[in-house]
Design an enzyme around this catalytic site. Sequence first.
Site, PDB file in Angstrom:
ATOM      1  N   GLU A 101     -18.962 -55.414  39.018  1.00 56.31           N
ATOM      2  CA  GLU A 101     -19.778 -54.732  38.018  1.00 56.31           C
ATOM      3  C   GLU A 101     -20.442 -55.742  37.096  1.00 56.31           C
ATOM      4  O   GLU A 101     -21.627 -55.627  36.769  1.00 56.31           O
ATOM      5  CB  GLU A 101     -18.923 -53.756  37.209  1.00 56.31           C
ATOM      6  CG  GLU A 101     -18.501 -52.525  37.990  1.00 56.31           C
ATOM      7  CD  GLU A 101     -17.682 -51.561  37.170  1.00 56.31           C
ATOM      8  OE1 GLU A 101     -18.069 -50.386  37.052  1.00 56.31           O
ATOM      9  OE2 GLU A 101     -16.620 -51.981  36.639  1.00 56.31           O
ATOM     10  N   GLU A 121     -12.153 -49.382  43.748  1.00 56.98           N
ATOM     11  CA  GLU A 121     -11.468 -48.449  42.844  1.00 56.98           C
ATOM     12  C   GLU A 121     -11.047 -47.153  43.525  1.00 56.98           C
ATOM     13  O   GLU A 121     -10.001 -46.581  43.204  1.00 56.98           O
ATOM     14  CB  GLU A 121     -12.363 -48.138  41.640  1.00 56.98           C
ATOM     15  CG  GLU A 121     -12.531 -49.278  40.645  1.00 56.98           C
ATOM     16  CD  GLU A 121     -13.655 -50.230  41.002  1.00 56.98           C
ATOM     17  OE1 GLU A 121     -14.004 -51.069  40.163  1.00 56.98           O
ATOM     18  OE2 GLU A 121     -14.200 -50.137  42.144  1.00 56.98           O
TER      19      GLU A 121
END
Length: 247
Positions: A101, A121
């Site tokens: 990210e 995730e």
Amino acid sequence: MRLEDRTAWITLDRPPLNILDTAMMQALDAALKRAIPKCDFVIFQGAGPKAFSAGAEIADHAPKRVRKMLSSFHAVFRRLAAADSLTIAAVHGYCLGGGMELASFCDFVLATESAEFGQPEIKLGCFPPVAMVTLPQLIGMRAAARLILTGEQISAAEACRLGLVRRVVPDADLPAAVGSLLEELRKLSPSVLCLTRKTLWHLHSSHFAKQLKEAERVYLSVLMKSHDAREGTLAFLENRIPNWKGK
């Protein structure tokens, strides 16, 4: 952090994998607060031979800690979104989860041939809030859904094909590649470059703050209250296969 020639070099230094815990996220935001007013360029890199960053600390996803963790991490992105400075991620090894990210949020990503990118995730019963907002804009909805919904890891070459990475170089050549990019950018007007970056961001990402706030709301108010999100985190910490219950 090292400041030199209006450039900030920020190293994620928690080897071997440079896992981002809450304290490290807060330190990163503090470093950016000091650096951005003084710098035209901010460069992120990872310490050690194994990783840029393999993501956020799983233990910080515990119910009593997750809100502080998420707030600390997202403060970094809110600060970067408002910055005039151009950002560069120099990626080697693992670039996963929150690490990906951060890297993909930068204006330029340079990666070594050994680099691997991924948003794992989903395998822990979670989702990546920042990537949910940014990846569809960067690489399109189909490619973003592939990475977010499967947790698949991809090579630097594949990341370059998708448009996440500007250039892939041999592992030993990463410092030279960063230097070459900086040399290219420093030939341009720094004020015009920063104004153009800020305007480009405003025109195409003006809803980022609103979208991130909504992703946070779902993450904290819905996802983190589910059995499977708690089970995924616990199973990882206990080194076992999660027992999903679909609720």
